[in-house]
Design a protein around this motif. Sequence first.
Motif, PDB file in Angstrom:
ATOM      1  N   LEU A  63       2.379   4.197   0.108  1.00  0.00           N
ATOM      2  CA  LEU A  63       2.434   5.651  -0.114  1.00  0.00           C
ATOM      3  C   LEU A  63       2.898   6.373   1.133  1.00  0.00           C
ATOM      4  CD1 LEU A  63      -0.724   6.344  -2.270  1.00  0.00           C
ATOM      5  CD2 LEU A  63       1.659   6.770  -2.876  1.00  0.00           C
ATOM      6  N   LEU A  64       2.417   5.902   2.294  1.00  0.00           N
ATOM      7  CA  LEU A  64       2.845   6.501   3.546  1.00  0.00           C
ATOM      8  C   LEU A  64       4.357   6.423   3.687  1.00  0.00           C
ATOM      9  CD1 LEU A  64       2.030   7.790   6.242  1.00  0.00           C
ATOM     10  CD2 LEU A  64       1.878   5.479   7.189  1.00  0.00           C
ATOM     11  N   ARG A  98       8.505  -9.341   5.248  1.00  0.00           N
ATOM     12  CA  ARG A  98       7.146  -9.588   4.756  1.00  0.00           C
ATOM     13  C   ARG A  98       6.119  -8.662   5.412  1.00  0.00           C
ATOM     14  NH1 ARG A  98       5.025 -15.589   5.193  1.00  0.00           N
ATOM     15  NH2 ARG A  98       3.007 -14.549   5.369  1.00  0.00           N
ATOM     16  N   GLN A 141       5.221  -5.698   3.554  1.00  0.00           N
ATOM     17  CA  GLN A 141       4.432  -5.893   2.322  1.00  0.00           C
ATOM     18  C   GLN A 141       2.983  -6.171   2.707  1.00  0.00           C
ATOM     19  OE1 GLN A 141       5.797  -5.573  -0.811  1.00  0.00           O
ATOM     20  NE2 GLN A 141       7.672  -4.939   0.237  1.00  0.00           N
ATOM     21  N   THR A 142       2.242  -5.103   3.053  1.00  0.00           N
ATOM     22  CA  THR A 142       0.862  -5.302   3.507  1.00  0.00           C
ATOM     23  C   THR A 142      -0.096  -5.522   2.369  1.00  0.00           C
ATOM     24  OG1 THR A 142       0.569  -2.948   3.461  1.00  0.00           O
ATOM     25  CG2 THR A 142       1.164  -3.925   5.569  1.00  0.00           C
ATOM     26  N   GLY A 143       0.320  -5.066   1.197  1.00  0.00           N
ATOM     27  CA  GLY A 143      -0.583  -5.153   0.060  1.00  0.00           C
ATOM     28  C   GLY A 143      -1.510  -3.940  -0.004  1.00  0.00           C
ATOM     29  N   LEU A 144      -1.450  -3.091   1.014  1.00  0.00           N
ATOM     30  CA  LEU A 144      -2.300  -1.888   1.005  1.00  0.00           C
ATOM     31  C   LEU A 144      -1.517  -0.734   0.405  1.00  0.00           C
ATOM     32  CD1 LEU A 144      -3.850  -2.240   4.564  1.00  0.00           C
ATOM     33  CD2 LEU A 144      -4.858  -2.820   2.361  1.00  0.00           C
ATOM     34  N   GLN A 197      -1.986   2.290   0.301  1.00  0.00           N
ATOM     35  CA  GLN A 197      -1.844   3.488   1.132  1.00  0.00           C
ATOM     36  C   GLN A 197      -0.646   3.394   2.064  1.00  0.00           C
ATOM     37  OE1 GLN A 197      -5.929   3.314   2.400  1.00  0.00           O
ATOM     38  NE2 GLN A 197      -6.218   5.446   1.743  1.00  0.00           N
ATOM     39  N   ALA A 234       5.944   8.872   1.476  1.00  0.00           N
ATOM     40  CA  ALA A 234       5.811  10.229   2.005  1.00  0.00           C
ATOM     41  C   ALA A 234       6.810  10.461   3.116  1.00  0.00           C
ATOM     42  CB  ALA A 234       4.394  10.436   2.524  1.00  0.00           C
TER      43      ALA A 234
END
Lengths: 645, 101
Positions: free
Chosen positions: A628-629, A617, A620-623, A625, A632
């Motif tokens: 995406l990090l 969990r 799963q930050t909800g952010l 970005q 990447a």
Amino acid sequence: MLEYVYILPLLSFAVAGLILAFGRWLPLKGASAGILVAAWGFSQGLMLFVKAIQGTITLPYEMSIPWFSFGGNQATLGVYVDGLTIAMLIVVTAVSLLVQIYSTGYMHGDPRFKRFYCYLSLFTASMLGVTLTNNMMVFFMCWELVGVCSYLLIGFWFEKQSAAYAGKKAFITTKLGDLGFLVGLMVLFYATGTFEISKIQELAHAGMIPAAAAGAAGILMFLGAAGKSAQFPLFIWLPDAMEGPSPVSALIHAATMVAAGVYMVARLYAVYALSPIAMDTVAWTGAITAFMAASLALTCFDLKRVLAFSTVSQLGYMMMALGVGGFTAGMFHLTTHAYFKALLFLAAGSVIHAVHTNDMREMGGLRHKMPITYITFLLGTLALCGIPPFAGYFSKDEVLAAALARNPVLFAIGAMAAAMTAFYMARALVMTFHGKPKDAHKHDHAHESPAVMTGPLILLGAVSVVSGFVLTRHEMFEHLVNFEGALPFELHHVNHSAVALFSSIVAALSMSLGVWLYKARPDIPAACRETFSPIVNMLEKRYWLDAFFLKLVDIGDSLSRFMFSFDFNFLDQIAIDGWAWLTLKLSKIQGWLDDHVVDAALNATGTITMSAGRMARLAQTGLVQNYLLFVAIAVSIFAAIAFAG
Amino acid sequence: MTLSYYLALSGLLFTIGLFGVLTRRNVIGILMSIELMLNAANINFVAFNRFLYPGQYAGQLNAIFIITLAAAEVVVGLALVMAIYKNIKSVYVEDYNILKG
């Protein structure tokens, strides 16, 4: 009319039910129905007898319907009629009829009058079943029903503790013998493969039954007969059975039921005749019984018990006669004895009805008060003692002759028993009817019984006088009842007239001695009681047979007590409770294992999954970005790997 | 002027774009950074086409295609931003956390 003979027992059964259900509304509370059926049965029996003597009906007659099949065997339900059956049929119906008439007087005013007649009809039905059946299985069933009726009627006045006990004693003692009967029946079935009397007889006559099997079956079944016909050592129940009403004693414990055992042996005589051992068992048991019971009657003060011991003794005679090969003699004695013993019991009942006690020491001098009862009792006594020309003379003489033909020792025992019989009957007669009244109050209140009671007495008295004489005319009885098979032993030649003369002299002497002693010199018997007190004591204790059986019961009792304590203390405490304790402990261990191993494993799986989820969990930050990090970084790593590869 | 310079420029632009996407709080800024990364790719296409296959146009065509696509993307992206803004009243991406597990 032979075709309809099967109706007799069925009708009696129906009448028993009828009296039970509707007796209240019938004339005489149902007694009339019982009497009518018994009368009809008697007339049928009499007609059959006459036709059989004339030879207008063919005997044996058999009729049966299929009942049920078991294995490959077919059980049938039907009737088998031969001379023996007819003789027994007349005895049963005649005594039943007279007793039922007599009982309307004797049982008058009894609160359970209706029930009494119901039992009597049930008994008559069962006895007719025993007499008429063609099948040993039905025979046994009716035999047991007869025992039940006996139990019910002995304990008829069950408010009296002693009557209730006597009923129980009779039932249990006869059951002891019936166990043997049942086993014997099984042996017989094993040997013959059938329960049908005619087939058993055929096989026996053809010698198809092994002697050993016949002997075993015979002796085992004789145990049943010994119980029912009160033979040594099972006769202990009969004296106590006198707790029942006197008509019951006359019908069941003198004339019919106790004769059932003798009838059974006669019915299967073909089987007994195959085995000398079985025959000897019957003969010696009979002789011992005859002697023992006669000696027991000598010291008895209860009028009905004297007669009861006398019955036992006479039944011993019949058994002895059968055992020595005197088939006709035994059955003849059964027939005549039924009448005069029923007479004696009914007369005794009449006396007891008048003075309300059984104790002969409280009677005396009753002959003027009760002339009809006295005369008939006298006739019965003379018949029983074997004084010519009364019935007992003819039959007893034949029994003794048959015994002499087989074995002089048996004859001697029989003759001694006959002498004792004459003595104790003289004693009973004198103590009851002669001399001075010993209890003035009871004597004053005594009166002759009503006509319904004296009527049967007179009839039976007449029969007791003439039956022996009539039935021996032209060998009438022997033509009707005889055994056509071969006996397993040779018989000596016997001079019948000599035996007859000897036995009647013995009886007359012994009887005169008894009359003289008790009438003129009552001090001598009293002195004898003192002098021979050990013997008197032994007789009053009935040869300690009761004590013996009680001891037996005690032994059984302590055995079962021991078994109980073994069961309770060992089996229950150690084995069963121990096992339970062990199981409890084991389950506790299992429970612990379940809780701490199995459940723990399951819980651990859940816990691990949950914490893994909790950890996942975090990603799963909800952010967007962050996602995406990750992408990447992942792409960079893959790219690095691709370049390095 | 060699290919390497172009590739270096393109790499620099892409990295700046990626950095912007990952670090900007303002959603408009993120959209602008995406534009930078798309243009880095365009430079790559055009540079490779110019130096490796001079007579052909596939690279240029792709660049034009991507420019068109970028325009469309901005349209859709801005529309989405408007819609989100209406609901959440914020242009900062840390407030867009309704997907949190």
